[in-house]
Motif scaffolding. Structure first.
Motif, mmCIF file in Angstrom:
data_model
loop_
_atom_site.group_PDB
_atom_site.id
_atom_site.type_symbol
_atom_site.label_atom_id
_atom_site.label_comp_id
_atom_site.label_asym_id
_atom_site.label_seq_id
_atom_site.Cartn_x
_atom_site.Cartn_y
_atom_site.Cartn_z
ATOM 1 N N ILE A 263 0.830 -1.206 0.000
ATOM 2 C CA ILE A 263 0.000 0.000 0.000
ATOM 3 C C ILE A 263 0.863 1.254 0.000
ATOM 4 N N GLU A 264 1.891 1.268 0.848
ATOM 5 C CA GLU A 264 2.740 2.453 0.940
ATOM 6 C C GLU A 264 3.529 2.684 -0.343
ATOM 7 N N GLN A 265 3.975 1.613 -0.983
ATOM 8 C CA GLN A 265 4.691 1.778 -2.245
ATOM 9 C C GLN A 265 3.777 2.318 -3.336
ATOM 10 N N ALA A 266 2.517 1.863 -3.353
ATOM 11 C CA ALA A 266 1.565 2.397 -4.330
ATOM 12 C C ALA A 266 1.305 3.880 -4.062
ATOM 13 N N GLU A 267 1.162 4.264 -2.788
ATOM 14 C CA GLU A 267 0.971 5.675 -2.463
ATOM 15 C C GLU A 267 2.195 6.497 -2.844
ATOM 16 N N ASP A 268 3.381 5.971 -2.594
ATOM 17 C CA ASP A 268 4.603 6.702 -2.942
ATOM 18 C C ASP A 268 4.724 6.873 -4.446
ATOM 19 N N ALA A 269 4.381 5.815 -5.206
ATOM 20 C CA ALA A 269 4.436 5.926 -6.661
ATOM 21 C C ALA A 269 3.440 6.959 -7.177
ATOM 22 N N ALA A 270 2.265 7.025 -6.560
ATOM 23 C CA ALA A 270 1.269 8.018 -6.970
ATOM 24 C C ALA A 270 1.763 9.439 -6.687
ATOM 25 N N LYS A 271 2.418 9.644 -5.549
ATOM 26 C CA LYS A 271 2.961 10.970 -5.236
ATOM 27 C C LYS A 271 4.054 11.373 -6.218
ATOM 28 N N ARG A 289 10.387 19.199 -0.576
ATOM 29 C CA ARG A 289 11.224 18.005 -0.538
ATOM 30 C C ARG A 289 10.505 16.833 -1.201
ATOM 31 N N PRO A 290 11.194 16.054 -2.021
ATOM 32 C CA PRO A 290 10.548 14.899 -2.655
ATOM 33 C C PRO A 290 10.133 13.879 -1.596
ATOM 34 N N PRO A 291 9.085 13.082 -1.873
ATOM 35 C CA PRO A 291 8.618 12.104 -0.882
ATOM 36 C C PRO A 291 9.676 11.057 -0.570
ATOM 37 N N THR A 292 9.772 10.707 0.697
ATOM 38 C CA THR A 292 10.737 9.700 1.138
ATOM 39 C C THR A 292 10.173 8.306 0.886
ATOM 40 N N PRO A 293 10.909 7.437 0.221
ATOM 41 C CA PRO A 293 10.403 6.082 -0.027
ATOM 42 C C PRO A 293 10.140 5.359 1.289
ATOM 43 N N PRO A 294 9.094 4.562 1.358
ATOM 44 C CA PRO A 294 8.790 3.844 2.602
ATOM 45 C C PRO A 294 9.828 2.777 2.898
ATOM 46 N N THR A 295 9.997 2.520 4.188
ATOM 47 C CA THR A 295 10.932 1.489 4.626
ATOM 48 C C THR A 295 10.188 0.163 4.735
ATOM 49 N N PRO A 296 10.621 -0.869 4.000
ATOM 50 C CA PRO A 296 9.891 -2.139 4.032
ATOM 51 C C PRO A 296 10.192 -2.936 5.306
ATOM 52 N N GLY A 297 9.366 -3.942 5.528
ATOM 53 C CA GLY A 297 9.596 -4.864 6.630
ATOM 54 C C GLY A 297 8.838 -4.491 7.892
ATOM 55 N N PRO A 298 8.810 -5.423 8.863
ATOM 56 C CA PRO A 298 8.130 -5.138 10.132
ATOM 57 C C PRO A 298 8.838 -4.024 10.897
#
Length: 493
Positions: A263-271, A289-298
């Motif tokens: 979900i977060e990667q899809a939101e980041d790609a949309a931004k 500032r450009p959006p910071t890519p989400p950090t994966p994993g738990p």
């Protein structure tokens, strides 16, 4: 100046004695006043009650329930439903069970009037005239009621559809525009039974160390004496069972992390796409500032609850606190305020709840024409999803101010955006049009009051069942009971 001599024959002043004498005088004055009042009122004739004779009287339930009572309406509606699927699941052997109409009627009337616990429903069949009428003067025990509710939860969705079709036949439901909103409802679990992902790793390391120590102790059992009462095999089995539960908890948190990452990667790609489109339109790089890519994993603070593993720690919008919740969704018709679609998940946010809620609207009822949603649902994917189902979306792009400027409120039709405008700009234009403004403004006075009635008037704030599937079935039962109560009100004109 010479001092006055005190008369030796007079006793010295005693404040405590004086206060006691004053209290006695006041008490006698009040007693005299009450006696005078009682004597005055004895000249009147009062209606009295002979409670011994009253207990021997026979009460007719028809006199207690008027013809337009909700209990009568629910019994009449259930008589028109097709319960053959429920009847088919009963075995042919055994004693005579209670008819499904009785148990289903008790549950729906209970949820429609704020009685959710099976023990309270059982007691109400003795003490409450409406419950006694629905039960036909029978008294199913709480185990029977609870078992029926838990066993036939999958069949509630079909009954929910039948009730909506009956509402259409009555003329109270004509599906047009809908409003969708969600609410957090407490799970049947305490957050004190939750543990974080970081703590799970610490517990796992600690237990593995204890297992190694026990193995070492067992290897040298012939050389050293064991403590009294210590059985190494039992202690190892106990820790192995705990390690198994910890492994299950870690696996669930890692699976949730993968779902969140998608979900977060899809939101980041949309931004990123929105920034690129804005740069092409303006001919220069966008500011900020450009959006910071989400950090994966738990994450270390991801929570797992051992009482109800499907529930999650969520933020409560009422008190801004965090607790074990489920995210319940409802789609409400803007004209009649009937709930036409329900869904439930353990997602803390609403963005992924559009598809399951819209898909829950029965095809037999017909597709809605438009849908109004708040900013928590906004995404380009949700816009495409609703448009693909033939539903015109009206989704807020941000928090709406409480007090609009008069110039903005009375402004005319806005200028249409260019064809290559971003989905956010296009949605902002739709909401400023007369049609968009009229549809979206009804969201606050349709779905929000319905959820408020469920939580405040009916008092449904916590699930009685555990597990996402069981909680979803109970939420469907709540919405079905609300629809029956609403249909009863609409049928009365």
């Amino acid at each position: 100046m010479p001092r006055k001599r005190r008369n030796r024959s007079m006793p010295p002043p005693n404040p405590a004695l004086n206060a006691a004498i004053l209290a006695v005088c006041r008490r006698e004055a009040r007693s005299s006043a009450s006696t005078a009042c009682y004597t005055h009122t004895m000249s009147r004739t009062f209606k009295t009650v002979d409670y011994t004779a009253t207990l021997e009287q026979t009460v007719r339930l028809g006199d207690c329930l008027p013809p337009d009572h909700l209990a009568r309406f629910i019994v009449d509606v259930i008589a028109q439903l097709d319960l053959s699927a429920i009847y088919a699941r009963y075995h042919t052997r055994g004693g005579a069970p209670y008819a499904p109409e009785i148990l289903f009627g008790l549950l729906t009337y209970g949820y429609a009037t704020g009685v959710f616990r099976s023990r309270k429903i059982e007691r109400a069949t003795y003490e409450s005239a409406p419950f006694r009428f629905i039960a036909g003067n029978l008294h199913p025990d709480h185990d029977t009621i609870a078992t029926f509710r838990k066993t036939f939860l999958p069949d509630l969705q079909d009954l929910f559809v039948q009730v909506l079709l009956l509402a259409q036949a009555m003329g109270v439901l004509k599906l047009g525009n809908i409003s969708i909103d969600g609410t957090k409802i407490h799970a049947d679990a305490s957050k004190s039974k939750a543990v974080s992902y970081k703590r799970l790793q610490e517990l796992e390391t600690h237990l593995r160390g204890e297992v190694q120590a026990l193995f070492a102790l067992a290897a040298h059992a012939d050389q050293t004496s064991l403590p009294d009462g210590l059985v190494v095999a039992d202690e190892l089995a106990l820790r192995e069972a705990r390690l198994t539960r910890l492994a299950e908890a870690k696996a669930m948190l890692e699976a949730r992390a993968k779902e969140r990452d998608a979900i977060e990667q899809a939101e980041d790609a949309a931004k990123v796409r929105e920034r690129e489109a804005k740069a092409r339109r303006n001919g220069k790089p966008p500011g900020g500032r450009p959006p910071t890519p989400p950090t994966p994993g738990p994450r270390d603070d991801d929570q797992y609850n051992f009482t109800d593993p499907d529930s999650r720690i969520m933020k409560n919008s009422t008190d801004k606190g965090f607790n074990q919740h489920y995210n319940a969704q409802a789609a409400v018709d803007q004209e009649c305020l009937l709930i036409v679609g329900t869904s439930l998940s353990n997602h803390p946010t609403d963005q992924a709840e559009v598809a399951p809620t819209v898909d829950a609207i029965p095809a037999a009822v017909g597709p809605p024409e438009a849908a109004a949603l708040d900013s928590g649902y906004f995404s380009a994917a949700n816009i495409e999803l609703l448009e693909g189902r033939g539903i015109e979306p009206y989704i807020a792009i941000g928090r709406e101010p409480h007090h609009l400027d008069w110039a903005a409120y009375f402004a005319g039709e806005p200028t249409p955006p260019p064809s290559d405008a971003s989905p956010k700009d296009q949605m902002a234009y739709k909401l400023r049009t007369a049609v968009g403004h009229a549809i979206y403004r009804l969201r606050k006075c349709t779905v929000e009051p319905v959820i408020g009635i469920i939580k405040e008037v009916l008092g449904f704030r916590q699930f009685s069942l555990r597990g996402e599937g069981a909680a979803a079935g109970e939420w469907c039962l709540v919405c079905l009971a609300f629809d029956l109560k609403r249909m009863h009100r609409l049928s009365m004109g």
